[in-house]
Design a protein around this motif. Structure first.
Motif, PDB file in Angstrom:
ATOM      1  N   LEU A   1       0.825  -1.215   0.000  1.00  0.00           N
ATOM      2  CA  LEU A   1       0.000   0.000   0.000  1.00  0.00           C
ATOM      3  C   LEU A   1       0.854   1.259   0.000  1.00  0.00           C
ATOM      4  CD1 LEU A   1      -2.839  -1.031   2.483  1.00  0.00           C
ATOM      5  CD2 LEU A   1      -2.997  -0.785  -0.005  1.00  0.00           C
ATOM      6  N   LYS A   2       1.990   1.206   0.687  1.00  0.00           N
ATOM      7  CA  LYS A   2       2.909   2.348   0.667  1.00  0.00           C
ATOM      8  C   LYS A   2       3.509   2.549  -0.729  1.00  0.00           C
ATOM      9  CE  LYS A   2       4.291   2.267   5.537  1.00  0.00           C
ATOM     10  NZ  LYS A   2       3.821   3.644   5.817  1.00  0.00           N
ATOM     11  N   VAL A   3       3.840   1.439  -1.392  1.00  0.00           N
ATOM     12  CA  VAL A   3       4.362   1.537  -2.760  1.00  0.00           C
ATOM     13  C   VAL A   3       3.302   2.118  -3.695  1.00  0.00           C
ATOM     14  CG1 VAL A   3       5.219   0.212  -4.730  1.00  0.00           C
ATOM     15  CG2 VAL A   3       5.998  -0.355  -2.419  1.00  0.00           C
ATOM     16  N   GLN A   4       2.081   1.630  -3.577  1.00  0.00           N
ATOM     17  CA  GLN A   4       0.996   2.112  -4.431  1.00  0.00           C
ATOM     18  C   GLN A   4       0.692   3.586  -4.186  1.00  0.00           C
ATOM     19  OE1 GLN A   4      -2.200  -0.581  -3.579  1.00  0.00           O
ATOM     20  NE2 GLN A   4      -1.157  -2.340  -4.513  1.00  0.00           N
TER      21      GLN A   4
ATOM     22  N   ASN B   1      -5.608   1.525  -4.084  1.00  0.00           N
ATOM     23  CA  ASN B   1      -6.201   0.206  -3.893  1.00  0.00           C
ATOM     24  C   ASN B   1      -6.495  -0.010  -2.412  1.00  0.00           C
ATOM     25  OD1 ASN B   1      -6.007  -0.426  -6.600  1.00  0.00           O
ATOM     26  ND2 ASN B   1      -3.974  -1.329  -6.387  1.00  0.00           N
ATOM     27  N   GLY B   2      -7.577  -0.699  -2.125  1.00  0.00           N
ATOM     28  CA  GLY B   2      -7.965  -0.932  -0.743  1.00  0.00           C
ATOM     29  C   GLY B   2      -7.133  -2.001  -0.062  1.00  0.00           C
TER      30      GLY B   2
ATOM     31  N   CYS C   1      -4.741  -7.334   0.157  1.00  0.00           N
ATOM     32  CA  CYS C   1      -4.483  -8.487   1.017  1.00  0.00           C
ATOM     33  C   CYS C   1      -4.903  -9.785   0.322  1.00  0.00           C
ATOM     34  CB  CYS C   1      -5.213  -8.314   2.335  1.00  0.00           C
ATOM     35  SG  CYS C   1      -4.887  -9.630   3.536  1.00  0.00           S
ATOM     36  N   CYS C   2      -6.050  -9.776  -0.316  1.00  0.00           N
ATOM     37  CA  CYS C   2      -6.522 -10.984  -1.014  1.00  0.00           C
ATOM     38  C   CYS C   2      -5.612 -11.358  -2.168  1.00  0.00           C
ATOM     39  CB  CYS C   2      -7.947 -10.763  -1.521  1.00  0.00           C
ATOM     40  SG  CYS C   2      -9.189 -10.703  -0.217  1.00  0.00           S
ATOM     41  N   LEU C   3      -5.119 -10.355  -2.902  1.00  0.00           N
ATOM     42  CA  LEU C   3      -4.212 -10.631  -4.012  1.00  0.00           C
ATOM     43  C   LEU C   3      -2.929 -11.282  -3.521  1.00  0.00           C
ATOM     44  CD1 LEU C   3      -4.561  -7.399  -6.210  1.00  0.00           C
ATOM     45  CD2 LEU C   3      -5.530  -9.657  -6.643  1.00  0.00           C
ATOM     46  N   ASN C   4      -2.382 -10.781  -2.422  1.00  0.00           N
ATOM     47  CA  ASN C   4      -1.145 -11.343  -1.895  1.00  0.00           C
ATOM     48  C   ASN C   4      -1.370 -12.689  -1.229  1.00  0.00           C
ATOM     49  OD1 ASN C   4       1.360  -9.342  -1.985  1.00  0.00           O
ATOM     50  ND2 ASN C   4      -0.480  -8.099  -1.727  1.00  0.00           N
TER      51      ASN C   4
END
Length: 291
Positions: A224-227, A234-235, A240-243
């Motif tokens: 999330l920090k990278v995004q 992104n939520g 979390c689900c993607l990872n």
């Protein structure tokens, strides 16, 4: 040889009972109505016939301990393993006690090294870690040191890519599959989330940690920090689900987005080309307009 007729078998004074192996049973007398069982036994050293102690008896390998009796005959140097993905018939099997390890890392080492012993497993892990360190050092000097950081101002964002975008780029796909901690270190460095070495070492420890869910949550927070630095929104739950389902896919997608943002093209092995900033901004603008 030592013969014993029609009474329980007992060991002779010269050797313990567990060192006597039954060679023949069930010989009956035809001249008598009563069946007389003759047992012929012979002594041989357990060192010659057996390698592992099953806990009361010996066998050449742990998988020979049960002899059809299941878990109750698997003791001593061996242990009953019901959690390994490599257990036969889904019911577990008798294995060396030191190879029945924790999930994730344990199952992998168990499959790779089997009954070779803990030192072989340790040596394999140490060799893998050393190889990763050598590659990370080379990658740092030839790639990361030549990369710019994602600019904070006057930056045209690159387009967001799909989860399986890395499959279209064989170089990114290969680097993510075999050296994911190194790729993550590069991503964190370029977006100033953390330095390359802290990011690489931390990602290595989390990648091969038995606490997979903890790894997913930590990876989600860093992603999330990278995004945020890349300008994407992104939520937490979706990331979390993607990872959770496919962490390497998400890391490869993130790597492509970071590379596009800084105008870098990274190919195997450790080759990098960085386009001028103005060219990168024009390409990002065209990419966003066309998609």
């Amino acid at each position: 040889f030592w013969l014993k007729v029609a009474r329980p078998l007992a060991s002779p004074p010269c050797a313990p009972a567990h060192q006597w192996n039954i060679l023949q049973t069930g010989m009956a007398s035809r001249s008598s109505a009563a069946c007389i069982t003759v047992m012929v036994v012979a002594w041989r050293s357990p060192l010659a016939a057996a390698i592992v102690d099953c806990g009361g008896h010996y066998a050449e390998e742990c998988n020979g301990c049960p002899q059809g009796n299941g878990e109750v005959w698997c003791n001593g140097d061996c242990a009953w393993d019901t959690g390994s993905v490599f257990s036969r018939n889904g019911a577990g099997e008798c294995r060396r006690a030191h190879t029945v390890l924790t999930p994730m890392v344990g199952k992998t080492l168990d499959h790779l090294f089997g009954n070779m012993g803990p030192w072989a497993a340790f040596a394999g892990s140490l060799t893998f870690a050393f190889t990763m360190l050598v590659y990370a050092s080379t990658y740092k000097s030839q790639v990361v040191n030549n990369l710019p950081l994602v600019p904070r101002n006057f930056n045209i964002q690159s387009r967001e890519r799909g989860l399986f975008s890395c499959f279209k780029d064989p170089h990114t796909c290969a680097q993510t599959a075999f050296c994911m901690p190194v790729v993550l270190g590069k991503n964190y460095y370029a977006t100033e989330v953390m330095g390359f070495w802290p990011g690489c070492i931390f990602s290595y420890c989390m990648t091969f940690s038995p606490f997979y869910l903890v790894s997913v949550f930590v990876r989600t927070a860093l992603a999330l920090k990278v995004q945020e630095r890349l300008g994407f929104r992104n939520g937490f739950m979706s990331t979390c689900c993607l990872n959770l389902c496919c962490m390497p896919c998400d890391v490869g997608r993130e790597s492509l987005e970071v590379d596009a943002e800084i105008g870098a093209e990274i190919t195997c092995c450790c080759n990098v080309y960085v386009a001028p900033r103005i060219v990168t901004e024009v390409d990002n603008a065209k990419s966003r307009l066309c998609h």
